[in-house]
Enzyme design. Structure first.
Site, PDB file in Angstrom:
ATOM      1  N   ARG A   7       0.829  -1.198   0.000  1.00 50.29           N
ATOM      2  CA  ARG A   7       0.000   0.000   0.000  1.00 50.29           C
ATOM      3  C   ARG A   7       0.863   1.247   0.000  1.00 50.29           C
ATOM      4  NH1 ARG A   7      -2.465  -3.314   4.065  1.00 50.29           N
ATOM      5  NH2 ARG A   7      -1.158  -2.238   5.546  1.00 50.29           N
ATOM      6  N   ARG A  63       3.239   4.331 -16.792  1.00 51.42           N
ATOM      7  CA  ARG A  63       3.544   3.839 -18.141  1.00 51.42           C
ATOM      8  C   ARG A  63       4.770   4.518 -18.727  1.00 51.42           C
ATOM      9  NH1 ARG A  63      -2.118   4.169 -18.980  1.00 51.42           N
ATOM     10  NH2 ARG A  63      -3.005   2.101 -18.702  1.00 51.42           N
ATOM     11  N   CYS A  75      -6.826   2.586 -13.089  1.00 52.53           N
ATOM     12  CA  CYS A  75      -7.198   3.766 -12.303  1.00 52.53           C
ATOM     13  C   CYS A  75      -8.668   3.663 -11.891  1.00 52.53           C
ATOM     14  CB  CYS A  75      -7.029   5.039 -13.125  1.00 52.53           C
ATOM     15  SG  CYS A  75      -5.340   5.421 -13.584  1.00 52.53           S
ATOM     16  N   GLU A  78     -11.893   6.844  -5.665  1.00 56.98           N
ATOM     17  CA  GLU A  78     -12.184   6.423  -4.294  1.00 56.98           C
ATOM     18  C   GLU A  78     -13.662   6.649  -3.959  1.00 56.98           C
ATOM     19  OE1 GLU A  78     -10.411   5.287  -1.478  1.00 56.98           O
ATOM     20  OE2 GLU A  78      -8.746   4.873  -2.810  1.00 56.98           O
ATOM     21  N   ARG A  90      -3.821   6.936  -4.151  1.00 53.73           N
ATOM     22  CA  ARG A  90      -3.444   5.709  -3.444  1.00 53.73           C
ATOM     23  C   ARG A  90      -3.004   4.658  -4.455  1.00 53.73           C
ATOM     24  NH1 ARG A  90      -7.851   7.793  -0.626  1.00 53.73           N
ATOM     25  NH2 ARG A  90      -7.672   7.798   1.637  1.00 53.73           N
ATOM     26  N   TYR A 108       3.690   5.974   2.842  1.00 52.63           N
ATOM     27  CA  TYR A 108       2.714   7.061   2.877  1.00 52.63           C
ATOM     28  C   TYR A 108       3.481   8.375   2.905  1.00 52.63           C
ATOM     29  CZ  TYR A 108      -0.772   3.522   3.687  1.00 52.63           C
ATOM     30  OH  TYR A 108      -1.586   2.430   3.529  1.00 52.63           O
ATOM     31  N   ARG A 116      -2.355   6.112   7.664  1.00 55.98           N
ATOM     32  CA  ARG A 116      -1.838   4.940   8.379  1.00 55.98           C
ATOM     33  C   ARG A 116      -0.573   5.334   9.132  1.00 55.98           C
ATOM     34  NH1 ARG A 116      -3.513  -0.404   7.355  1.00 55.98           N
ATOM     35  NH2 ARG A 116      -2.267  -0.708   9.220  1.00 55.98           N
TER      36      ARG A 116
END
Length: 124
Positions: A7, A63, A75, A78, A90, A108, A116
């Site tokens: 993540r 890419r 893609c 959210e 993210r 992050y 997080r």
């Protein structure tokens, strides 16, 4: 060898194409640097953005990186939860690796460290 998910998240200041592409590239490079992978190890990369980021497809940044043109990318937007972090990109990188779940380093950056704090460490 196992398939693991890594993540990561990063925030941007403005909804501008170059800022979105640069931040996406920065995030992926940080994930790769922290975990030592190359494109041949990667199964796929899922990229999500908050609804306030619509100036560019973040996958374009990946890419454009050498060796990443054959990695499957997707893609998405959210879920727009009220009060959630704004202008956030993210990544979920799935990778073939010998690393255990505990050895994987999630990344992050910038304002996304609040998502997080238990995983973001000093990478802000």
């Amino acid at each position: 060898m196992s398939v693991r998910g890594i993540r990561g998240a990063i925030t941007v200041d403005r909804n501008e194409e170059q800022e979105i592409l640069q931040a996406t590239s920065e995030m992926l490079r940080a994930i790769v640097a922290e975990n030592g992978f190359d494109p041949e190890d990667i199964c796929s990369v899922l990229i999500t953005v908050t609804t306030d980021l619509d100036a560019a497809f973040p996958a374009r940044a990946i890419r454009g990186l050498q060796g990443w043109d054959l990695v499957p990318l997707m893609c998405a937007v959210e879920v727009p939860v009220k009060g959630s972090l704004e202008r956030c990109i993210r990544l979920m990188v799935t990778v073939n690796t010998e690393l255990t779940q505990k050895e994987i380093k999630h990344v992050y950056l910038r304002g996304a460290g609040v998502l997080r704090p238990d995983l973001s460490g000093s990478k802000g």
